[in-house]
Design a protein around this motif. Structure first.
Motif, short mmCIF file in Angstrom:
data_model
loop_
_atom_site.label_atom_id
_atom_site.label_comp_id
_atom_site.label_asym_id
_atom_site.label_seq_id
_atom_site.Cartn_x
_atom_site.Cartn_y
_atom_site.Cartn_z
N GLU A 205 -10.93 1.56 -2.92
CA GLU A 205 -9.50 2.09 -2.49
C GLU A 205 -9.37 3.54 -2.57
OE1 GLU A 205 -7.23 0.84 -5.90
OE2 GLU A 205 -7.37 -1.49 -5.58
N LYS B 193 -2.01 4.18 0.78
CA LYS B 193 -3.18 3.73 0.14
C LYS B 193 -3.90 2.87 1.06
CE LYS B 193 -1.38 3.37 -4.76
NZ LYS B 193 -1.21 2.55 -5.92
N GLU C 233 -6.54 6.87 -1.53
CA GLU C 233 -4.88 7.31 -1.02
C GLU C 233 -5.28 8.38 -0.04
OE1 GLU C 233 -2.22 6.24 -4.93
OE2 GLU C 233 -2.77 8.49 -4.53
N SER D 154 -16.10 0.71 -4.83
CA SER D 154 -16.06 -0.62 -5.60
C SER D 154 -17.04 -0.46 -6.69
CB SER D 154 -16.51 -1.71 -4.32
OG SER D 154 -17.60 -1.38 -3.83
N GLU E 47 -7.01 0.17 1.15
CA GLU E 47 -7.84 -0.89 0.54
C GLU E 47 -8.93 -1.46 1.29
OE1 GLU E 47 -5.24 -3.44 -1.72
OE2 GLU E 47 -4.38 -1.74 -3.13
N ASN F 217 0.87 -1.02 -0.02
CA ASN F 217 0.16 -0.02 -0.01
C ASN F 217 0.85 1.36 0.12
OD1 ASN F 217 -2.27 -1.64 -0.02
ND2 ASN F 217 -2.73 -1.36 2.22
N GLY G 100 -9.82 8.47 -4.24
CA GLY G 100 -9.88 7.24 -4.58
C GLY G 100 -11.13 6.92 -5.33
#
Length: 202
Positions: A88, A81, A90, A131, A83, A47, A128
């Protein structure tokens, strides 16, 4: 803003003091790329967030052709990062950074260095993709993080006058998360940053 002005003024005064008290000074400008992450209880080296670094510095010879002291002042973009099942993201943290490094010259063009750094948080943001494929970007209040960070640094550089190519690793000693930040309650995180840079000396 007043605190930032005070910190900047103190950093500049400190940099000028270090450079004016020593002889045989070399000045330079530098810039490059950061590869940063957080040290947490469940650190994941995959990450890694990329960011920029740039600044100015002065290098003074304490023992000519052997031992040098380098003081810098610049910008450093760090973060990590994140997740999860929802997507996701940052997390970006921007710092005003003041490293002070001692270096040993080998063969007059290779330098090994070690020292410490202190930095002041300027900005925080998150960006980011969910999903579901939706992008997002937003600023985060810096109140969620500690204003100051500090730690150790080691590195190496090759001097091909007037160019310098170097690498450096910054290991944070400060827990940067404010315990009042609900999303990070009870979590400690420290900055970890690998830096690649190119400098021009004059």
């Amino acid at each position: 803003m007043n605190k930032l002005k005070q910190v900047t003024a103190l950093a500049v005064i400190g940099l000028l003091t270090l450079t004016t008290q020593a002889q045989d000074n070399t000045f330079g400008v530098k810039g490059g790329v950061n590869f940063s992450n957080f040290y947490t209880e469940n650190v994941d080296d995959e990450n890694v967030k990329t960011g920029l670094n740039f600044g100015v510095y002065s290098r003074s010879a304490l023992i000519p052709e052997l031992l040098y002291l380098q003081a810098e002042l610049g910008y450093s973009g760090k973060g990590a990062k994140i997740e999860g099942s929802l997507g996701e993201a940052e997390l970006g943290l921007a710092y005003l950074e003041l490293p002070v490094m001692a270096s040993i010259g080998l063969a007059d063009f290779i330098y090994l260095e070690g020292g410490a750094y202190a930095s002041y948080l300027l900005d925080a943001n998150v960006s980011g993709e969910t999903s579901g494929g939706n992008s997002f970007s937003d600023d985060i209040s810096t109140d969620n993080f500690k204003d100051f960070d500090y730690g150790l640094a080691v590195g190496a550089s090759t001097h091909l006058a007037p160019l310098v190519i170097g690498v450096r690793y910054y290991y944070g000693l400060q827990n940067i998360v404010d315990n009042d930040f609900a999303d990070f309650t009870g979590i400690e995180a420290r900055n970890s940053n690998f830096q690649v840079y190119v400098a021009f000396e004059f």
